[in-house]
Scaffold this motif. Structure first.
Motif, short mmCIF file in Angstrom:
data_model
loop_
_atom_site.label_atom_id
_atom_site.label_comp_id
_atom_site.label_asym_id
_atom_site.label_seq_id
_atom_site.Cartn_x
_atom_site.Cartn_y
_atom_site.Cartn_z
N PRO A 41 0.83 -1.22 0.00
CA PRO A 41 0.00 0.00 0.00
C PRO A 41 0.86 1.27 0.00
O PRO A 41 1.91 1.32 0.65
CB PRO A 41 -0.81 -0.13 1.29
N LYS A 42 0.40 2.26 -0.71
CA LYS A 42 1.09 3.55 -0.79
C LYS A 42 0.18 4.65 -0.26
O LYS A 42 -1.03 4.46 -0.11
CB LYS A 42 1.47 3.84 -2.25
N THR A 43 0.78 5.77 0.02
CA THR A 43 0.03 6.93 0.51
C THR A 43 0.09 8.03 -0.54
O THR A 43 1.16 8.49 -0.91
CB THR A 43 0.60 7.45 1.84
N PHE A 44 -1.09 8.44 -1.00
CA PHE A 44 -1.19 9.49 -2.01
C PHE A 44 -1.89 10.71 -1.43
O PHE A 44 -2.90 10.59 -0.74
CB PHE A 44 -2.00 9.01 -3.22
N GLY A 68 -6.12 -0.80 -2.26
CA GLY A 68 -5.52 -0.86 -0.94
C GLY A 68 -4.67 0.33 -0.56
O GLY A 68 -4.05 0.33 0.52
N HIS A 69 -4.62 1.34 -1.39
CA HIS A 69 -3.79 2.51 -1.11
C HIS A 69 -4.54 3.52 -0.23
O HIS A 69 -5.78 3.57 -0.23
CB HIS A 69 -3.36 3.20 -2.41
N LYS A 70 -3.78 4.32 0.51
CA LYS A 70 -4.36 5.42 1.28
C LYS A 70 -4.33 6.67 0.41
O LYS A 70 -3.28 7.03 -0.13
CB LYS A 70 -3.56 5.65 2.56
N VAL A 71 -5.47 7.34 0.29
CA VAL A 71 -5.57 8.50 -0.60
C VAL A 71 -6.33 9.62 0.10
O VAL A 71 -7.41 9.40 0.66
CB VAL A 71 -6.32 8.15 -1.90
N THR A 72 -5.76 10.82 0.08
CA THR A 72 -6.49 12.00 0.54
C THR A 72 -6.52 13.02 -0.59
O THR A 72 -5.62 13.09 -1.42
CB THR A 72 -5.85 12.64 1.79
#
Length: 277
Positions: A41-44, A68-72
């Protein structure tokens, strides 16, 4: 295929072929095409361009989260759900501070910071302040300025002249009016998407274009930089900017066969690319 193997090549044709192949196989087996969660998972943090808000990333964010990535998708002051805060006091510094604080207050690390269009100037300013929170910078058909320049100075003089006239005539000296929203300006977008945009686009605070970007460190501040050149149609304010950037070897240059606002017109292709950054 890792995106890193595709430096200075077209991502669009390869990705489209993979997606078509997957869809064909799914149809043949009677299965639906579902995105598999990623093992890493990555954070964007996705930063919008002029006139937009975090809302413009809706489809891209949904797709990345499904993997499954974290996105804001923060919205800067004076736009989107914060349009009621529009004032002559909003500047480029206001936008940079807003995104910087978002990352810090949300306690985000190893962030892939993505800026579209005008958002490229914002993410340059954020990297200058908090490079240790960032993993990489991705400029999606974005404005890139040298320190000491404003957006009005970085784009063609004719474009700036037109914008300033609009500010005086329609924007009450405070904002740049929303450009036309139609099938010519957003090629490939259907009528539902165009109507959705017309309800949400808001005048851009003119101070964000007037204030000069001031960097205390080299552009990017040591954070790896990728420029995504959207090649399906030229965007006048960026033609010369991209010509100059392409000569610099410090950039990872990727060509994407989309229009200037791919999060609107080709969100699946953009999310497929970002997932591989």
């Amino acid at each position: 295929m890792s995106w890193k193997t595709m430096d200075r090549r077209s991502f669009g044709a390869t990705t489209l072929g993979l997606l078509i192949g997957q869809a064909t196989a799914a149809k043949a087996t009677g299965m639906s095409l579902v995105r598999a969660p990623t093992d890493t998972p990555k954070t964007f943090v996705l930063v919008h361009g002029a006139w937009y808000g975090g809302w413009c990333w809706e489809k891209v964010a949904q797709d990345l989260r499904a993997q499954g990535h974290k996105v804001t998708t923060p919205t800067c002051p004076g736009l989107g759900e914060h349009a009621h805060l529009l004032s002559k006091d909003i500047s480029l510094t206001t936008f940079i501070t807003s995104i910087t604080n978002h990352i810090l207050y949300e306690n985000l690390n190893d962030v892939i910071l993505v800026g579209s269009g005008f958002g490229g100037v914002v993410i340059s300013g954020v990297a200058d302040r908090i490079p240790t929170q960032l993993k990489s910078l991705v400029y999606v058909d974005a404005m890139v300025l040298e320190s000491g320049m404003s957006v009005f100075e970085g784009q063609p003089a004719a474009v700036t002249k037109k914008r300033l006239e609009q500010v005086a005539a329609q924007g009450k000296g405070v904002a740049i009016p929303v450009p036309p929203v139609n099938k010519d300006s957003y090629r490939g977008a259907d009528s539902i998407t165009l109507a959705w945009m017309r309800m949400r686009l808001a005048p851009q605070p003119v101070g964000t274009y007037q204030e000069k970007l001031v960097l205390n460190n080299p552009l990017g501040n040591g954070v790896p930089r990728t420029y995504v050149d959207c090649t399906a149609s030229p965007f006048e304010p960026l033609v010369e900017v991209k010509k100059n950037l392409k000569r610099e070897k410090s950039w990872n240059w990727v060509e994407l066969a989309t229009h200037h606002d791919p999060m609107i017109t080709e969100p699946r292709m953009l999310s497929s690319f970002l997932a591989q950054v």
